[in-house]
Design a protein around this motif. Sequence first.
Motif, PDB file in Angstrom:
ATOM      1  N   ARG A 281      -4.115  -8.541   8.270  1.00 32.14           N
ATOM      2  CA  ARG A 281      -2.733  -8.034   8.256  1.00 32.14           C
ATOM      3  C   ARG A 281      -1.873  -8.915   9.146  1.00 32.14           C
ATOM      4  NH1 ARG A 281      -5.301  -3.023   7.382  1.00 32.14           N
ATOM      5  NH2 ARG A 281      -6.397  -3.246   9.344  1.00 32.14           N
ATOM      6  N   TYR A 282      -0.564  -8.862   8.933  1.00 34.10           N
ATOM      7  CA  TYR A 282       0.376  -9.616   9.776  1.00 34.10           C
ATOM      8  C   TYR A 282       0.738  -8.809  11.033  1.00 34.10           C
ATOM      9  CZ  TYR A 282       1.336 -12.969   5.982  1.00 34.10           C
ATOM     10  OH  TYR A 282       1.235 -13.937   5.011  1.00 34.10           O
TER      11      TYR A 282
ATOM     12  N   THR B 102      -2.480  -4.775   3.996  1.00 36.54           N
ATOM     13  CA  THR B 102      -3.736  -5.525   3.986  1.00 36.54           C
ATOM     14  C   THR B 102      -3.615  -6.639   2.952  1.00 36.54           C
ATOM     15  OG1 THR B 102      -5.041  -3.619   4.644  1.00 36.54           O
ATOM     16  CG2 THR B 102      -6.205  -5.328   3.421  1.00 36.54           C
ATOM     17  N   PHE B 103      -3.977  -7.873   3.331  1.00 35.41           N
ATOM     18  CA  PHE B 103      -3.880  -9.011   2.414  1.00 35.41           C
ATOM     19  C   PHE B 103      -5.270  -9.473   1.997  1.00 35.41           C
ATOM     20  CE2 PHE B 103       0.529 -10.330   2.100  1.00 35.41           C
ATOM     21  CZ  PHE B 103       1.102  -9.502   3.035  1.00 35.41           C
ATOM     22  N   LEU B 104      -5.465  -9.570   0.697  1.00 37.06           N
ATOM     23  CA  LEU B 104      -6.736 -10.077   0.188  1.00 37.06           C
ATOM     24  C   LEU B 104      -6.473 -11.239  -0.765  1.00 37.06           C
ATOM     25  CD1 LEU B 104      -8.638  -6.731  -0.571  1.00 37.06           C
ATOM     26  CD2 LEU B 104      -8.946  -8.220   1.401  1.00 37.06           C
TER      27      LEU B 104
ATOM     28  N   GLU C 217       0.333  -0.892   0.544  1.00 44.69           N
ATOM     29  CA  GLU C 217      -0.868  -0.794   1.388  1.00 44.69           C
ATOM     30  C   GLU C 217      -1.730  -2.039   1.189  1.00 44.69           C
ATOM     31  OE1 GLU C 217      -0.086   1.674  -0.770  1.00 44.69           O
ATOM     32  OE2 GLU C 217       0.546   3.282   0.572  1.00 44.69           O
ATOM     33  N   LEU C 218      -1.676  -2.596  -0.012  1.00 44.71           N
ATOM     34  CA  LEU C 218      -2.506  -3.756  -0.331  1.00 44.71           C
ATOM     35  C   LEU C 218      -1.683  -4.814  -1.065  1.00 44.71           C
ATOM     36  CD1 LEU C 218      -5.278  -5.211  -0.735  1.00 44.71           C
ATOM     37  CD2 LEU C 218      -5.611  -3.824  -2.781  1.00 44.71           C
ATOM     38  N   ALA C 219      -1.816  -6.063  -0.614  1.00 46.21           N
ATOM     39  CA  ALA C 219      -1.199  -7.189  -1.332  1.00 46.21           C
ATOM     40  C   ALA C 219      -2.315  -8.163  -1.695  1.00 46.21           C
ATOM     41  CB  ALA C 219      -0.160  -7.886  -0.475  1.00 46.21           C
ATOM     42  N   VAL C 220      -2.348  -8.567  -2.940  1.00 41.61           N
ATOM     43  CA  VAL C 220      -3.372  -9.499  -3.413  1.00 41.61           C
ATOM     44  C   VAL C 220      -2.703 -10.847  -3.657  1.00 41.61           C
ATOM     45  CG1 VAL C 220      -5.015  -9.968  -5.257  1.00 41.61           C
ATOM     46  CG2 VAL C 220      -4.677  -7.622  -4.478  1.00 41.61           C
TER      47      VAL C 220
END
Lengths: 302, 241
Positions: free
Chosen positions: A211-212, B210-212, B187-190
């Motif tokens: 996360r940032y 959250t980055f995936l 909540e989630l970025a892909v």
Amino acid sequence: MSWVRDNQMTWLQKLGVRIIASGRVPKHVAFIMDGNRRYAKKHNVQTYEGHSKGFDRLAETLPWCSELGIKEVTVYAFSIENFKRPQEEVDALMDLARQKFQRLLDERDKLKEHGVHIRIIGNLELLPEDLRKLMAQAILITKDNNRSILNIAYAYTAREEILQTVKQAVGGVTDGVLSPSNVTKELLSKTLYTNKSPTPDLLIRTSGEVRYSDFLLWQVSCSCVYFTNVLWPDFTLWHLLGAVFYYQRSYQNMQIVRELENQCSENIAPAELSYQVDEFVEKVNEKRLHWLSQHAELEVIT
Amino acid sequence: MATSVIYKLLYLADSARLLVLRLSHGARGRIGGILGDNSDTGTAIRRALGSKTLDHLAVILSKEEVAVADLVRVAVWSRAAGTAHVSFHDPWGRLKARRAALDQALQAAGLDPCRTAANATAEPHTAAGGRLPCVTLLDMADGKAAIARAARGLCERALVGELTSAGVSMELLDGCIVRGVGVPAPELAVCCGDVISLCGFLPWHASFTTFLLLPSLRNLSLCGFVSLLDKFSQCEQRGGA
């Protein structure tokens, strides 16, 4: 541990640096130094000890950056969210900051010799008065150094930074200095806490979090991000080289996106009104400098 | 000189590694597609998500060209995950140019036509009888520019005496930005491709996302999608940096 350390690299580390430095080296790298508490837990020591180790690691990382040719480093030292931690831990972090900034002031000649310019970004109004004074002094006594720049984000979140910028713009309109059409993303960029820095090329976050965490969101909109599992106190030169290599791999792709962002500028106000923007930005900078001078000379009542 | 040669060799080796990774991802995708057709999609997706909720899924595309079917597939699977918003961010706005084809495919899959930040409304999608998830297309003009638009709106209000700078709170600004774009924080970025980056995606919204990384969105299999949700469900949310 001192803020300014000489490089003590092995021949293998020097070779690693030379290899990676043959490629494009980022000018500005930002770090989310995460994992101090987990490091303390893992080693069964006090949380304070983990934070102290974290500072030592930062002091070791800066010469590595310098050796690689990275001129500017921004670190996330204390988030506004961190005020929500147990009071004992917050107090310990404030004490650690007092010690380190006092040490920094004691080392002013060494900092001048190495040309280190320190900036603190964040809402310093949220900090105890004595710490605010130490920080203001640190910024002012190093402001003319220009060989390397260390930005320390303290009492910082990106949303709070954007909020302050928007508030300034609203104030500017209320005072008649700006018109609403002057308020563009370019104006907001020019009045952020980081308005003197180029955008970071690479953001490195340790400890496996992906996360940032509200850090430099505006500035890193087109930067590449490197997430690594290592806890910050265990971060080594090899992790840094790995991150820079990742940046080099993604440079071309990111450059295309950056160029696109530059093309998407908002030209709302007529060009002849741009002097209003310049005047406003100048006022914001003057106000900040005045605030710093005032607080640097402030006598703390005990 | 020697270091430069070693660097070039390293670069070549890494290029090969990435190529193998992309090819193996493609192969997994094809196998996964077959498995996906035979399994209970909804159950697999909900099981992968565990106790986590996914109200907004953001997909950040970079240089990769994707087919309309790739986007529709993600939207349909997200419906099974109970997701209310799916946004596709493409910095160049190429998806907006193909909006008619995308709308047609979405409707054929039982979803509503997509939206853009320009036609965002304060009214929730479902309040107008809309079907979930609501698909939104975003580009570079919706990132920082959305914050600047919200700031201009507040300045206009200050100009007529409705507001002072002291009255601009985090909640007020947040409300203006979120309403202006029409989607909540994901909540989630892909991130699709080899690199994690916002690529100009909504900075205000990305604070605690959250980055995936996904090597490619093309022909993504159900297994690939489930595996992403599984990774997301295992990410622990901790406070502070």
